[in-house]
Design a protein around this motif. Structure first.
Motif, PDB file in Angstrom:
ATOM      1  N   ARG A  95       0.868  -1.189   0.000  1.00  0.00           N
ATOM      2  CA  ARG A  95       0.000   0.000   0.000  1.00  0.00           C
ATOM      3  C   ARG A  95       0.901   1.235   0.000  1.00  0.00           C
ATOM      4  NH1 ARG A  95      -5.208   0.186   2.311  1.00  0.00           N
ATOM      5  NH2 ARG A  95      -4.522   1.702   3.861  1.00  0.00           N
ATOM      6  N   SER A 100      -3.560  13.308  -0.709  1.00  0.00           N
ATOM      7  CA  SER A 100      -4.633  13.475  -1.698  1.00  0.00           C
ATOM      8  C   SER A 100      -4.889  14.940  -2.042  1.00  0.00           C
ATOM      9  CB  SER A 100      -5.911  12.783  -1.237  1.00  0.00           C
ATOM     10  OG  SER A 100      -6.183  13.111   0.084  1.00  0.00           O
ATOM     11  N   TYR A 105      -4.868  15.010 -10.727  1.00  0.00           N
ATOM     12  CA  TYR A 105      -5.606  13.853 -11.222  1.00  0.00           C
ATOM     13  C   TYR A 105      -4.732  13.058 -12.189  1.00  0.00           C
ATOM     14  CZ  TYR A 105      -9.373  11.057 -13.121  1.00  0.00           C
ATOM     15  OH  TYR A 105     -10.154  10.010 -13.506  1.00  0.00           O
ATOM     16  N   PHE A 108      -2.338  10.994 -10.252  1.00  0.00           N
ATOM     17  CA  PHE A 108      -3.050   9.878  -9.635  1.00  0.00           C
ATOM     18  C   PHE A 108      -3.286   8.758 -10.653  1.00  0.00           C
ATOM     19  CE2 PHE A 108      -7.308   7.954  -8.827  1.00  0.00           C
ATOM     20  CZ  PHE A 108      -6.918   7.140  -7.783  1.00  0.00           C
ATOM     21  N   GLN A 109      -3.693   9.154 -11.859  1.00  0.00           N
ATOM     22  CA  GLN A 109      -3.904   8.138 -12.908  1.00  0.00           C
ATOM     23  C   GLN A 109      -2.608   7.391 -13.212  1.00  0.00           C
ATOM     24  OE1 GLN A 109      -5.760  10.716 -15.930  1.00  0.00           O
ATOM     25  NE2 GLN A 109      -7.491   9.296 -15.894  1.00  0.00           N
ATOM     26  N   ARG A 110      -1.518   8.157 -13.220  1.00  0.00           N
ATOM     27  CA  ARG A 110      -0.210   7.544 -13.490  1.00  0.00           C
ATOM     28  C   ARG A 110       0.160   6.546 -12.389  1.00  0.00           C
ATOM     29  NH1 ARG A 110       2.538   5.224 -16.825  1.00  0.00           N
ATOM     30  NH2 ARG A 110       4.775   5.164 -16.403  1.00  0.00           N
ATOM     31  N   LEU A 111      -0.149   6.915 -11.135  1.00  0.00           N
ATOM     32  CA  LEU A 111       0.118   5.988 -10.021  1.00  0.00           C
ATOM     33  C   LEU A 111      -0.684   4.699 -10.200  1.00  0.00           C
ATOM     34  CD1 LEU A 111       0.038   8.379  -6.897  1.00  0.00           C
ATOM     35  CD2 LEU A 111       2.053   7.195  -7.811  1.00  0.00           C
ATOM     36  N   GLN A 112      -1.954   4.843 -10.543  1.00  0.00           N
ATOM     37  CA  GLN A 112      -2.820   3.666 -10.717  1.00  0.00           C
ATOM     38  C   GLN A 112      -2.287   2.738 -11.798  1.00  0.00           C
ATOM     39  OE1 GLN A 112      -6.759   5.365 -11.386  1.00  0.00           O
ATOM     40  NE2 GLN A 112      -7.434   4.222  -9.589  1.00  0.00           N
ATOM     41  N   GLU A 113      -1.775   3.379 -12.855  1.00  0.00           N
ATOM     42  CA  GLU A 113      -1.328   2.654 -14.021  1.00  0.00           C
ATOM     43  C   GLU A 113       0.029   1.976 -13.792  1.00  0.00           C
ATOM     44  OE1 GLU A 113      -2.112   5.376 -17.488  1.00  0.00           O
ATOM     45  OE2 GLU A 113       0.093   5.229 -17.500  1.00  0.00           O
ATOM     46  N   LEU A 115       2.005   1.704 -10.771  1.00  0.00           N
ATOM     47  CA  LEU A 115       2.402   0.984  -9.550  1.00  0.00           C
ATOM     48  C   LEU A 115       2.150  -0.492  -9.795  1.00  0.00           C
ATOM     49  CD1 LEU A 115       1.119   3.223  -6.600  1.00  0.00           C
ATOM     50  CD2 LEU A 115       3.494   2.812  -7.292  1.00  0.00           C
ATOM     51  N   GLU A 119      -1.070  -0.670  -3.988  1.00  0.00           N
ATOM     52  CA  GLU A 119      -2.322   0.044  -4.208  1.00  0.00           C
ATOM     53  C   GLU A 119      -2.116   1.496  -3.752  1.00  0.00           C
ATOM     54  OE1 GLU A 119      -6.539   0.286  -1.795  1.00  0.00           O
ATOM     55  OE2 GLU A 119      -5.109  -1.312  -1.320  1.00  0.00           O
ATOM     56  N   PRO A 120      -2.460   2.482  -4.585  1.00  0.00           N
ATOM     57  CA  PRO A 120      -2.329   3.871  -4.134  1.00  0.00           C
ATOM     58  C   PRO A 120      -3.447   4.227  -3.137  1.00  0.00           C
ATOM     59  CG  PRO A 120      -3.127   3.793  -6.420  1.00  0.00           C
ATOM     60  CD  PRO A 120      -2.926   2.370  -5.975  1.00  0.00           C
TER      61      PRO A 120
END
Ligand code: ZN
Ligand code: ZN
Length: 357
Positions: A95, A100, A105, A108-113, A115, A119-120
């Motif tokens: 994790r 935040s 945004y 954040f999308q880059r982290l989701q993609e 990592l 989990e972000p």
């Protein structure tokens, strides 16, 4: 100068929060938070692991990072976020927390993609709360900033005269602060003469100061990143009865709050002390803003001291106490002190002369 032990102690406090929040890695992106946790003043991100830490910056800052944060591992190849993601992936974190309120945004999308195992997890800005309590090094820097600003004000008072514009007076104050050792002002000086004083955040303009003006002067110096904040309202010439009445009411409200402040009170309780005095004097509606705010690496930070502030004001916080009365078409009076909250109450750090004239 902030010692490496102090900075290490701050990282220890943040790691305690990380374990409460059950994250194995934390991406710190708010610039004052990065600075507070590393001493590094350039652009970059910080990844804190359970043990190690990585400062993610770029070649413009390689030398600076080595000077300002010599004990810290730094990377400068590729984008800041990409370096951070690579470190989190390599650490095997499950994790990964991020602030935040300070991540776009797109990031954040880059982290989701990108990592891989982690989990972000969006977290509140706890570091901002930790920063509300100052350590001894921080208090020393704020004291120095306040002293530089006080000395500059004394110089300005000797030079200010009718015919000077607000902008010229503000520039003189800035110059005196820099000569006195400040990096610069901690925010754009407010130099609001005559009717302009009715606007709490007036910008200095071309208006010439004239005999009979009240001038609201709100200024601060910055020393090693730490801010001071102070307001005096001075009179050019002899004050009339109304000017004296308003000034004394504001001063009385301020003194009541300074004397009533105790550690552990909620911000709104301190605000209420000053507001009650102004209510008794018939100026309740002319005091529109909150009584004060925390000051540190940022000129406005936690804790807040306003009508709705439920945060407690702890020992070690540095806050302003700044009641004001603003009357459209007439002008305004604001008086602001910067104080350190101690076991006994409030220690005033701003020592600029107080006389009205
Ligand atoms: Zn101020
Ligand atoms: Zn202020």
């Amino acid at each position: 100068m902030t010692g490496p032990d102090r900075i290490e102690a701050r990282r220890v406090a943040v790691r305690e929060w990380m374990s409460e929040a059950e994250v194995d890695a934390l991406l710190v992106s708010a610039a004052p938070n990065v600075r507070w946790l590393t001493g590094f003043t350039g652009e970059g991100l910080l990844v804190l692991g359970e043990r190690g830490a990585l400062l993610c910056t770029d070649s413009r800052y390689t030398v600076q990072a080595a000077e300002e944060a010599p004990e810290l591992e730094a990377a400068s190849d590729g984008g800041h976020l990409e370096q951070a993601i690579a470190r989190i992936n390599a650490s095997g974190a499950g994790r990964a927390g991020f602030e935040s309120g300070h991540v776009t945004y797109a990031s954040f999308q880059r982290l989701q993609e990108a990592l891989e195992g982690a989990e972000p997890v969006g977290l509140d800005d706890r570091i901002k709360h930790l920063r509300a309590v100052k350590d001894a090094d921080e208090v020393a820097l704020i004291r120095r900033a306040a002293a530089v600003a006080d000395a500059a004000f004394v110089e300005l008072r000797a030079r200010i005269e009718p015919g000077m514009t607000e902008r010229e007076a503000a520039e003189e104050l800035r110059r005196q602060m820099v000569l006195g050792g400040a990096e610069g002002p901690s925010f754009e000086t407010i130099m609001a003469s005559g009717p302009n004083g009715a606007k709490p955040h007036a910008r200095p303009g071309e208006r010439e100061i004239i005999e009979g003006d009240l001038i609201v002067i709100d200024w601060g110096a910055k020393v090693e990143g730490y801010c001071s904040d102070c307001t005096r309202t001075v009179m050019v010439g002899e004050p009339d009865e109304r000017q004296r009445e308003v000034w004394l009411a504001v001063r009385e409200a301020q003194v009541a709050a300074l004397e009533g402040l105790r550690p552990g009170m909620e911000g709104r309780e301190i605000d209420a002390i000053a507001r009650e005095v102004l209510r008794e004097r018939g100026f309740e509606r002319e005091f529109g803003h909150g009584l004060g705010h925390g000051v540190g690496l940022q000129v406005h930070e936690l804790p807040t001291v306003g009508q709705k502030s439920e945060n407690e004001v702890p020992v070690g916080a540095v806050v302003t106490i700044e009641p004001g009365v603003y009357i459209e078409g007439w002008g305004g009076v604001r008086l602001e002190e910067l104080v350190l909250v101690t076991e006994d109450g409030a220690e005033v750090l701003t020592l600029s002369p107080y006389d009205l004239q």
